[in-house]
Write a protein that holds these residues in place. Sequence first.
Motif, mmCIF file in Angstrom:
data_model
loop_
_atom_site.group_PDB
_atom_site.id
_atom_site.type_symbol
_atom_site.label_atom_id
_atom_site.label_comp_id
_atom_site.label_asym_id
_atom_site.label_seq_id
_atom_site.Cartn_x
_atom_site.Cartn_y
_atom_site.Cartn_z
ATOM 1 N N LEU A 120 0.892 -1.224 0.209
ATOM 2 C CA LEU A 120 -0.017 -0.074 0.078
ATOM 3 C C LEU A 120 0.979 1.282 -0.040
ATOM 4 C CD1 LEU A 120 -2.780 -1.196 2.398
ATOM 5 C CD2 LEU A 120 -3.083 -0.571 -0.012
ATOM 6 N N VAL A 121 1.927 1.247 0.533
ATOM 7 C CA VAL A 121 2.917 2.427 0.853
ATOM 8 C C VAL A 121 3.406 2.677 -0.809
ATOM 9 C CG1 VAL A 121 5.001 3.134 1.415
ATOM 10 C CG2 VAL A 121 3.504 2.249 3.081
ATOM 11 N N LEU A 122 3.826 1.383 -1.460
ATOM 12 C CA LEU A 122 4.439 1.622 -2.733
ATOM 13 C C LEU A 122 3.313 2.143 -3.684
ATOM 14 C CD1 LEU A 122 6.706 -1.477 -2.827
ATOM 15 C CD2 LEU A 122 7.473 1.034 -2.583
ATOM 16 N N LEU A 123 1.997 1.729 -3.648
ATOM 17 C CA LEU A 123 0.917 2.147 -4.424
ATOM 18 C C LEU A 123 0.829 3.402 -4.175
ATOM 19 C CD1 LEU A 123 -1.186 0.830 -6.465
ATOM 20 C CD2 LEU A 123 -2.587 0.579 -4.407
ATOM 21 N N LEU A 124 0.649 3.979 -2.907
ATOM 22 C CA LEU A 124 0.571 5.302 -2.889
ATOM 23 C C LEU A 124 1.788 6.087 -3.379
ATOM 24 C CD1 LEU A 124 -1.073 7.533 -1.231
ATOM 25 C CD2 LEU A 124 0.692 7.379 0.743
ATOM 26 N N LEU A 125 3.072 5.580 -3.297
ATOM 27 C CA LEU A 125 4.116 6.471 -4.083
ATOM 28 C C LEU A 125 3.801 6.655 -5.519
ATOM 29 C CD1 LEU A 125 6.810 7.818 -4.008
ATOM 30 C CD2 LEU A 125 7.643 5.572 -3.873
ATOM 31 N N ALA A 126 3.275 5.342 -5.862
ATOM 32 C CA ALA A 126 2.981 5.352 -7.582
ATOM 33 C C ALA A 126 2.038 6.322 -7.938
ATOM 34 C CB ALA A 126 2.642 3.816 -7.984
ATOM 35 N N GLY A 127 0.951 6.411 -7.077
ATOM 36 C CA GLY A 127 -0.211 7.428 -7.285
ATOM 37 C C GLY A 127 0.352 8.679 -7.272
ATOM 38 N N VAL A 128 1.271 9.139 -6.150
ATOM 39 C CA VAL A 128 1.699 10.525 -6.171
ATOM 40 C C VAL A 128 2.660 10.737 -7.433
ATOM 41 C CG1 VAL A 128 3.266 11.626 -4.656
ATOM 42 C CG2 VAL A 128 1.410 10.362 -3.733
ATOM 43 N N CYS A 129 3.643 9.897 -7.672
ATOM 44 C CA CYS A 129 4.431 9.940 -8.888
ATOM 45 C C CYS A 129 3.726 10.424 -10.101
ATOM 46 C CB CYS A 129 5.500 9.002 -8.855
ATOM 47 S SG CYS A 129 6.754 9.079 -7.353
ATOM 48 N N GLY A 130 2.685 9.336 -10.370
ATOM 49 C CA GLY A 130 1.994 9.437 -11.636
ATOM 50 C C GLY A 130 1.109 10.831 -11.626
ATOM 51 N N SER A 131 0.781 11.330 -10.480
ATOM 52 C CA SER A 131 -0.140 12.736 -10.506
ATOM 53 C C SER A 131 1.007 13.682 -10.922
ATOM 54 C CB SER A 131 -0.580 12.848 -8.957
ATOM 55 O OG SER A 131 -1.348 11.972 -8.697
ATOM 56 N N PHE A 132 2.132 13.569 -10.361
ATOM 57 C CA PHE A 132 3.284 14.882 -10.935
ATOM 58 C C PHE A 132 3.650 14.457 -12.088
ATOM 59 C CE2 PHE A 132 4.619 14.609 -5.855
ATOM 60 C CZ PHE A 132 3.706 15.789 -5.868
ATOM 61 N N LEU A 133 3.734 13.458 -12.769
ATOM 62 C CA LEU A 133 4.259 13.324 -14.235
ATOM 63 C C LEU A 133 3.106 13.295 -14.969
ATOM 64 C CD1 LEU A 133 7.026 10.499 -13.063
ATOM 65 C CD2 LEU A 133 7.488 13.122 -13.486
ATOM 66 N N THR A 134 1.937 13.013 -14.957
ATOM 67 C CA THR A 134 1.147 12.976 -16.041
ATOM 68 C C THR A 134 1.163 14.173 -16.685
ATOM 69 O OG1 THR A 134 -1.171 12.168 -16.738
ATOM 70 C CG2 THR A 134 -0.924 13.474 -14.635
ATOM 71 N N GLY A 135 0.995 13.918 -17.880
ATOM 72 C CA GLY A 135 0.555 15.050 -19.207
ATOM 73 C C GLY A 135 -0.860 15.214 -19.482
ATOM 74 N N ASP A 136 -1.764 14.583 -19.027
ATOM 75 C CA ASP A 136 -3.232 14.294 -19.430
ATOM 76 C C ASP A 136 -3.820 14.487 -18.031
ATOM 77 O OD1 ASP A 136 -4.997 12.969 -21.626
ATOM 78 O OD2 ASP A 136 -5.776 12.436 -19.927
ATOM 79 N N LEU A 137 -4.998 15.352 -18.306
ATOM 80 C CA LEU A 137 -5.891 15.730 -17.315
ATOM 81 C C LEU A 137 -6.830 14.324 -16.543
ATOM 82 C CD1 LEU A 137 -7.271 19.270 -17.566
ATOM 83 C CD2 LEU A 137 -5.794 18.410 -15.743
#
Length: 524
Positions: A120-137
């Motif tokens: 769950l900690v890694l899943l949270l990190l993935a979600g946070v990094c994905g939010s910072f890096l995505t170029g699509d709303l």
Amino acid sequence: MITTPTPWSDWVVILPVVLPLLAAAVLLALRGMRALQAPVAGLVTFAVLLCGLELLTRTSDTGPVSMTMGKWLPPFGISFTADVMSAIFVLVSALVTLVVIAYLQMERSESDGRSGLYPLVLLLLAGVCGSFLTGDLFNLYVWFEVMLIASFGLFVLGGRNIQLDATLKYGFLNFLATTIFLASLGVIYGTLGTLNMADITLVAPDADPAVMTTIAALLLLAFGMKAAAFPLNQWLPASYHAPSAALSALMAGLLTKVGVYALLRSLVVLMPAGRDLLEPVIATVAILTLVVAPLGAIAETNLRRAIGFLVIGGIGSVMVGLALPDMHGLAGSTLYIVHSMLTMTALYCVAGLVEKLTGRTDTREMGGLYAASSPVSILFILLVFSAAGLPPFLGFWPKLLLLEAGISGAEIANWQIDWLAMAMIGALLVNAWLTLIAGTRLWAHVFWRNGPAGAPDGAAGPVAHPLTAAQQRFGTGASIVLVGLILAAGLWPNLLIETARLAAVEMIDPQRYIAAFGLGTIAP
């Protein structure tokens, strides 16, 4: 269609998302192998940290880096794009997560692996990094959902009634915010025909201003709720105190920062005209958040709930930069987010040590800990000084940049004064003063006075429970690392300030960001 292979060097853009997602799946499948959980989670998080460092170095030197999924060209394919701002946030997010994983080792239990804690900690990190890096709303909406799933799981680990109550409060407002965001995405696509961030930047100026202002208002409401800006902030102090101190630290360091990042990205870069019309609203929200949040901390007696109000106060500081989006304001907001990630994570970690020493969560039942554990006392007061923005700590520099933005925005010339900018300057100063009062009050109650509230003078203080060797090694050690980083960054801030200014330049003039998608050209 994309017919050429993506250069291997560009794959680093997606690795901060792919690595924790894959590791979370593997650890969940191997949850019976408890000995693997923490080491694998730590190694993967360290790899994400290295990817963040590489992205920050590369974007600082050569500009934004983009990678589009599949073979569809932008704006049809979903792009992941790193610029200086997103890269530094990925780097600090991985650093905070790594420290929290180390902090978690002070109380390892047989259930850690089987409960899914590290996945769950890694899943949270993935979600946070994905939010910072995505170029699509729309993809940003997807990563918000990933973060929600992971945070719900972390909130309920342990199954205590207080955790279930906190999860409901956290979940209701965050689901509402996500629903508003999803509705705004429908309006954006119906109006502009695209959800690609770079494409929105290009076509939004030609759209109906009234519609675009309405969209900007919806995004301000949705992201402001996720960031815990006043008056939509009560979910944070009502929930962040419920899980373990380590998980409180992780959420304080990551979750609200995604909300304010989304505000900066959407209103400054994508819809600046809508932001201009909403500027009085943004400034008012910033002022009220700055003033009301530390007052809540002063009135609160639960230690971690009080720190939650200090987290909210920091959101007000970031929104000052959103209301004054010049070089100083945006650099100040960027640097303040970095400061808040480190400082609030460290404050919750030290609060967890205090709770271990006292066996209590209410400051009225604490006292006399200075004699029992002077290192924890020193760590706590240093973090209070940083949160208040006193030199030479890291918190001083973003507030200085924001004050410069306020002075510049006030336009004090020929007796023409922007009173809203002056009010934000005053609110920043009042926030620093009130935060210092709130923090030193907590420190005095927990560490300085002899005993609990109402105890007679001269009475023996409460007996502290000594920290175990593991708690000292991992708990105190992780806290010292964070405090050391905060102090070092405050004493030598030049690199961080220049990085924040570079991020501000890319927000003010997003031509290089657009060109990274292949949708525009850099003006000569």
